[in-house]
Motif scaffolding. Structure first.
Motif, PDB file in Angstrom:
ATOM      1  N   GLU A 128       0.202   0.600 -10.536  1.00 59.34           N
ATOM      2  CA  GLU A 128       0.538  -0.635 -10.002  1.00 59.34           C
ATOM      3  C   GLU A 128      -0.866  -1.318  -9.067  1.00 59.34           C
ATOM      4  N   LEU A 129      -0.804   0.321  -7.498  1.00 61.14           N
ATOM      5  CA  LEU A 129      -1.967  -0.375  -7.296  1.00 61.14           C
ATOM      6  C   LEU A 129      -3.278  -0.258  -7.541  1.00 61.14           C
ATOM      7  N   ARG A 130      -3.548   0.211  -8.987  1.00 58.77           N
ATOM      8  CA  ARG A 130      -4.627   0.401  -9.923  1.00 58.77           C
ATOM      9  C   ARG A 130      -4.738  -1.139 -10.545  1.00 58.77           C
ATOM     10  N   ASN A 131      -3.433  -1.392 -10.637  1.00 59.81           N
ATOM     11  CA  ASN A 131      -3.754  -2.915 -11.835  1.00 59.81           C
ATOM     12  C   ASN A 131      -3.829  -3.767 -11.205  1.00 59.81           C
ATOM     13  N   LEU A 132      -3.394  -4.237 -10.017  1.00 60.18           N
ATOM     14  CA  LEU A 132      -4.100  -5.588  -9.048  1.00 60.18           C
ATOM     15  C   LEU A 132      -5.215  -4.885  -8.352  1.00 60.18           C
ATOM     16  N   ILE A 133      -4.901  -4.065  -8.442  1.00 59.72           N
ATOM     17  CA  ILE A 133      -6.840  -4.004  -7.253  1.00 59.72           C
ATOM     18  C   ILE A 133      -7.750  -4.540  -8.482  1.00 59.72           C
ATOM     19  N   ARG A 134      -7.266  -3.800  -9.552  1.00 57.79           N
ATOM     20  CA  ARG A 134      -8.432  -3.878 -11.060  1.00 57.79           C
ATOM     21  C   ARG A 134      -8.931  -5.677 -11.119  1.00 57.79           C
ATOM     22  N   ARG A 135      -7.159  -6.268 -11.277  1.00 61.15           N
ATOM     23  CA  ARG A 135      -7.532  -7.664 -11.361  1.00 61.15           C
ATOM     24  C   ARG A 135      -7.438  -9.012 -10.511  1.00 61.15           C
ATOM     25  N   VAL A 188       1.145  -1.170  -0.149  1.00 63.31           N
ATOM     26  CA  VAL A 188      -0.026   0.385  -0.157  1.00 63.31           C
ATOM     27  C   VAL A 188       0.851   1.441  -0.434  1.00 63.31           C
ATOM     28  N   ASN A 189       1.829   0.743   0.517  1.00 63.14           N
ATOM     29  CA  ASN A 189       3.131   2.311   0.512  1.00 63.14           C
ATOM     30  C   ASN A 189       3.667   2.343   0.037  1.00 63.14           C
ATOM     31  N   GLN A 190       4.386   1.375  -1.041  1.00 66.60           N
ATOM     32  CA  GLN A 190       5.653   1.283  -1.313  1.00 66.60           C
ATOM     33  C   GLN A 190       5.248   1.375  -3.205  1.00 66.60           C
ATOM     34  N   TYR A 191       4.193   0.867  -3.338  1.00 62.72           N
ATOM     35  CA  TYR A 191       3.587   0.378  -5.356  1.00 62.72           C
ATOM     36  C   TYR A 191       3.378   1.555  -5.723  1.00 62.72           C
ATOM     37  N   PRO A 192       3.995   2.244  -6.648  1.00 64.81           N
ATOM     38  CA  PRO A 192       3.251   3.048  -7.571  1.00 64.81           C
ATOM     39  C   PRO A 192       1.409   2.839  -7.938  1.00 64.81           C
ATOM     40  N   VAL A 193       1.239   4.464  -8.129  1.00 75.92           N
ATOM     41  CA  VAL A 193      -0.133   4.631  -8.379  1.00 75.92           C
ATOM     42  C   VAL A 193      -0.217   3.376  -8.665  1.00 75.92           C
ATOM     43  N   ASP A 215      -5.757   5.831  -6.233  1.00 77.85           N
ATOM     44  CA  ASP A 215      -5.662   7.394  -6.184  1.00 77.85           C
ATOM     45  C   ASP A 215      -5.752   8.221  -4.558  1.00 77.85           C
ATOM     46  N   ALA A 216      -6.850   8.025  -3.933  1.00 78.67           N
ATOM     47  CA  ALA A 216      -7.518   7.921  -2.502  1.00 78.67           C
ATOM     48  C   ALA A 216      -5.982   7.679  -1.802  1.00 78.67           C
ATOM     49  N   ILE A 217      -5.674   6.176  -1.636  1.00 77.56           N
ATOM     50  CA  ILE A 217      -4.526   5.382  -1.065  1.00 77.56           C
ATOM     51  C   ILE A 217      -2.627   6.638  -0.973  1.00 77.56           C
ATOM     52  N   ALA A 218      -2.780   7.294  -2.558  1.00 80.33           N
ATOM     53  CA  ALA A 218      -1.702   7.490  -2.789  1.00 80.33           C
ATOM     54  C   ALA A 218      -1.873   8.652  -1.645  1.00 80.33           C
TER      55      ALA A 218
END
Length: 323
Positions: A154-161, A147-152, A173-176
């Motif tokens: 990459e976060l978007r992709n893993l949450i979607r996938r 949550v704190n280190q992944y680029p936004v 975006d909210a996490i970032a």
């Protein structure tokens, strides 16, 4: 460490159906079964108590689960080998034990009741805890690291996938934005951030707004789908002729992987139009039911966590090793 599970916590999913499907392959003197997701040992206990000639190899990456299962299976200690490993390591485990092949394999995928119920593990969004989510707490990155280190992106992709979350972009975006102000280290704060990103109407109709994101983070932290893609073919290779495998999955991504392997290996590999089906082209597996099986209404009422379970089972009908 507390190794006594609270009363009534652990109800093995589809226990009787799993045992009955495996029975023709493992009910015999000297039969060997692998419980690849041992957990607290509920399925294993049922098999060991029913089949006195059975030897069981239990695998789990969670050391606390292994401790609980070891205690539970003490009456059968001369017929078990319990191993701290990930289930894609089945070939290495069997090699270390000097076992050339097995008669049965059971997978009960996903997060266990133990992991959900231990608040400090950080798997659940229903109460505040450190943001961990590791099945093996002795190694690897935590959900907080992701949550704190992944680029936004990459976060978007893993949450979607992995989470199949349609609001993945808004959540990422909210996490970032939130982590830029203060690192997100607890499940409670992450839930607040997710709630702020998901439209209220969607939260009212789609279940808990954090459910899919938590699923995605858990899969990423534990590399669950990558491990599963290696584990199912490895388990097929480990089975002797007549061996059976039962797999229970709890979301579509897991089931797709299992279905793909089972379907491809239960069909002839002969080229289209080939006049004769050679031995090496014949199917390796036979599916034991059409599609998937689900828990009955009565079982779901007793164990709500069984509601999303999908069961698939196959039998080994050709052994390439003997060719």
């Amino acid at each position: 460490m507390n190794t006594q599970p609270p009363a009534g916590r652990h109800v093995p999913v589809l226990r009787e159906r799993c045992v009955s499907l495996l029975e023709p392959a493992i009910d015999g003197e000297g039969a060997i079964v692998v419980d690849a997701t041992l957990g607290m040992g509920g399925h294993s206990e049922a098999m060991l108590s029913r089949f006195p000639g059975l030897h069981l190899i239990g695998i789990d990456r969670d050391e606390e689960a292994l401790a609980l299962a070891t205690d539970r299976l003490t009456p059968y200690q001369d017929r078990i080998d319990l191993v701290h490993a990930v289930y894609d390591e089945i070939p290495d485990v069997l090699d270390d034990l000097g076992v050339p092949g097995v008669n049965g394999v059971l997978f009960d995928l996903g997060v266990s009741s133990l992991q959900l119920d231990e608040r400090e593990r950080g798997f659940a969004y229903s109460f505040d805890a450190p943001l961990d989510m590791r099945m093996d707490t002795s190694e690897g990155q935590t959900a907080a690291d992701v949550v704190n280190q992944y680029p936004v992106q990459e976060l978007r992709n893993l949450i979607r996938r992995w989470g199949e979350e349609k609001f993945a972009g808004r959540i990422a975006d909210a996490i970032a934005n939130a982590r830029a102000e203060q690192l997100i280290t607890t499940t409670g704060r992450l839930v607040e951030v997710i709630r702020s990103a998901v439209p209220a109407g969607a939260a009212r109709t789609g279940g808990h707004p954090a459910k899919r994101t938590f699923q995605a983070l858990r899969i990423e932290v534990n590399e669950e789908l990558d491990v599963l893609e290696r584990a199912i073919p490895a388990a097929v290779e480990a089975m002797v002729l007549g061996g059976r495998m039962v797999v229970m999955s709890y979301h579509s991504l897991e089931d797709q992987i299992v279905k793909s392997v089972f379907n491809s290996r239960s069909k002839s590999s002969a080229p289209k139009g080939f006049p004769v089906e050679l031995e090496e082209h014949k199917p390796e597996l036979k599916r034991l039911q059409s599609g998937t099986e689900a828990p009955s209404a009565a079982e779901t009422a007793e164990n709500p966590r069984a509601a999303s379970a999908k069961l698939r089972a196959v039998e080994r009908i050709r052994d390439r090793r003997a060719a």
